[in-house]
Design a protein around this motif. Sequence first.
Motif, PDB file in Angstrom:
ATOM      1  N   GLU A  18     -23.354 -14.734  32.359  1.00 54.37           N
ATOM      2  CA  GLU A  18     -23.316 -14.961  33.807  1.00 54.37           C
ATOM      3  C   GLU A  18     -23.011 -16.422  34.117  1.00 54.37           C
ATOM      4  O   GLU A  18     -22.216 -16.715  35.014  1.00 54.37           O
ATOM      5  CB  GLU A  18     -24.647 -14.554  34.439  1.00 54.37           C
ATOM      6  N   GLU A  19     -23.630 -17.334  33.377  1.00 59.70           N
ATOM      7  CA  GLU A  19     -23.392 -18.758  33.603  1.00 59.70           C
ATOM      8  C   GLU A  19     -21.951 -19.130  33.289  1.00 59.70           C
ATOM      9  O   GLU A  19     -21.320 -19.888  34.033  1.00 59.70           O
ATOM     10  CB  GLU A  19     -24.358 -19.600  32.763  1.00 59.70           C
ATOM     11  N   ILE A  20     -21.415 -18.605  32.206  1.00 53.78           N
ATOM     12  CA  ILE A  20     -20.026 -18.879  31.843  1.00 53.78           C
ATOM     13  C   ILE A  20     -19.080 -18.294  32.887  1.00 53.78           C
ATOM     14  O   ILE A  20     -18.092 -18.929  33.268  1.00 53.78           O
ATOM     15  CB  ILE A  20     -19.710 -18.345  30.427  1.00 53.78           C
ATOM     16  N   ALA A  21     -19.378 -17.094  33.378  1.00 54.99           N
ATOM     17  CA  ALA A  21     -18.544 -16.477  34.414  1.00 54.99           C
ATOM     18  C   ALA A  21     -18.532 -17.338  35.675  1.00 54.99           C
ATOM     19  O   ALA A  21     -17.481 -17.515  36.308  1.00 54.99           O
ATOM     20  CB  ALA A  21     -19.038 -15.071  34.722  1.00 54.99           C
ATOM     21  N   MET A  22     -19.683 -17.889  36.042  1.00 53.42           N
ATOM     22  CA  MET A  22     -19.748 -18.761  37.217  1.00 53.42           C
ATOM     23  C   MET A  22     -18.937 -20.034  36.994  1.00 53.42           C
ATOM     24  O   MET A  22     -18.228 -20.505  37.887  1.00 53.42           O
ATOM     25  CB  MET A  22     -21.202 -19.085  37.561  1.00 53.42           C
ATOM     26  N   GLN A  23     -19.006 -20.594  35.785  1.00 54.01           N
ATOM     27  CA  GLN A  23     -18.226 -21.790  35.473  1.00 54.01           C
ATOM     28  C   GLN A  23     -16.732 -21.487  35.525  1.00 54.01           C
ATOM     29  O   GLN A  23     -15.943 -22.294  36.021  1.00 54.01           O
ATOM     30  CB  GLN A  23     -18.613 -22.335  34.100  1.00 54.01           C
ATOM     31  N   LEU A  24     -16.338 -20.326  35.015  1.00 50.88           N
ATOM     32  CA  LEU A  24     -14.918 -19.943  35.063  1.00 50.88           C
ATOM     33  C   LEU A  24     -14.443 -19.761  36.487  1.00 50.88           C
ATOM     34  O   LEU A  24     -13.323 -20.149  36.842  1.00 50.88           O
ATOM     35  CB  LEU A  24     -14.682 -18.668  34.252  1.00 50.88           C
ATOM     36  N   ALA A  25     -15.291 -19.165  37.337  1.00 54.23           N
ATOM     37  CA  ALA A  25     -14.931 -18.999  38.746  1.00 54.23           C
ATOM     38  C   ALA A  25     -14.754 -20.363  39.403  1.00 54.23           C
ATOM     39  O   ALA A  25     -13.819 -20.567  40.196  1.00 54.23           O
ATOM     40  CB  ALA A  25     -15.994 -18.170  39.466  1.00 54.23           C
ATOM     41  N   ASP A  26     -15.623 -21.304  39.073  1.00 53.69           N
ATOM     42  CA  ASP A  26     -15.488 -22.661  39.611  1.00 53.69           C
ATOM     43  C   ASP A  26     -14.205 -23.322  39.122  1.00 53.69           C
ATOM     44  O   ASP A  26     -13.510 -24.001  39.889  1.00 53.69           O
ATOM     45  CB  ASP A  26     -16.695 -23.521  39.211  1.00 53.69           C
ATOM     46  N   MET A  27     -13.874 -23.119  37.857  1.00 52.81           N
ATOM     47  CA  MET A  27     -12.654 -23.700  37.305  1.00 52.81           C
ATOM     48  C   MET A  27     -11.414 -23.092  37.956  1.00 52.81           C
ATOM     49  O   MET A  27     -10.443 -23.798  38.235  1.00 52.81           O
ATOM     50  CB  MET A  27     -12.621 -23.518  35.790  1.00 52.81           C
ATOM     51  N   LEU A  28     -11.453 -21.786  38.229  1.00 52.66           N
ATOM     52  CA  LEU A  28     -10.339 -21.152  38.918  1.00 52.66           C
ATOM     53  C   LEU A  28     -10.200 -21.729  40.316  1.00 52.66           C
ATOM     54  O   LEU A  28      -9.094 -22.029  40.766  1.00 52.66           O
ATOM     55  CB  LEU A  28     -10.531 -19.627  38.987  1.00 52.66           C
ATOM     56  N   GLY A  29     -11.333 -21.906  41.001  1.00 51.20           N
ATOM     57  CA  GLY A  29     -11.302 -22.514  42.326  1.00 51.20           C
ATOM     58  C   GLY A  29     -10.694 -23.905  42.284  1.00 51.20           C
ATOM     59  O   GLY A  29      -9.883 -24.269  43.142  1.00 51.20           O
ATOM     60  N   ALA A  30     -11.049 -24.686  41.274  1.00 53.78           N
ATOM     61  CA  ALA A  30     -10.487 -26.032  41.129  1.00 53.78           C
ATOM     62  C   ALA A  30      -8.984 -25.974  40.866  1.00 53.78           C
ATOM     63  O   ALA A  30      -8.214 -26.738  41.461  1.00 53.78           O
ATOM     64  CB  ALA A  30     -11.195 -26.778  40.002  1.00 53.78           C
ATOM     65  N   ALA A  31      -8.557 -25.052  40.019  1.00 51.40           N
ATOM     66  CA  ALA A  31      -7.121 -24.907  39.738  1.00 51.40           C
ATOM     67  C   ALA A  31      -6.359 -24.537  41.007  1.00 51.40           C
ATOM     68  O   ALA A  31      -5.292 -25.091  41.289  1.00 51.40           O
ATOM     69  CB  ALA A  31      -6.898 -23.857  38.650  1.00 51.40           C
ATOM     70  N   LEU A  32      -6.913 -23.615  41.776  1.00 52.48           N
ATOM     71  CA  LEU A  32      -6.259 -23.205  43.023  1.00 52.48           C
ATOM     72  C   LEU A  32      -6.247 -24.347  44.036  1.00 52.48           C
ATOM     73  O   LEU A  32      -5.262 -24.545  44.748  1.00 52.48           O
ATOM     74  CB  LEU A  32      -6.941 -21.963  43.592  1.00 52.48           C
ATOM     75  N   TYR A  33      -7.333 -25.104  44.087  1.00 47.27           N
ATOM     76  CA  TYR A  33      -7.409 -26.253  44.994  1.00 47.27           C
ATOM     77  C   TYR A  33      -6.299 -27.255  44.652  1.00 47.27           C
ATOM     78  O   TYR A  33      -5.582 -27.727  45.530  1.00 47.27           O
ATOM     79  CB  TYR A  33      -8.787 -26.908  44.898  1.00 47.27           C
TER      80      TYR A  33
END
Length: 88
Positions: A18-33
Amino acid sequence: MDIKKLQKELENAEIEIEEIAMQLADMLGAALYFAGVKKEDLPKVVDLYLQGIDEVFEGEDEDEEMGFEEVIKVIEHLQVKHPKFFHT
């Protein structure tokens, strides 16, 4: 190994996933930003990204890994399909 120890290890593994999934979601958000998506549009574009994976790789093996090149391909697809969200 006893059952209780295995259950505890499984619980710990689930928490880590779950923690890794949240980190990946944050990284995707950063990439999109950094691809030009405004912060307020990130939740919508993340959903579009998940749909875009199916659109870009339709008919391909679902078990194949996605590296950075595949992520870029999906983001480029979104930039063409949904340009209103990208302000570069």
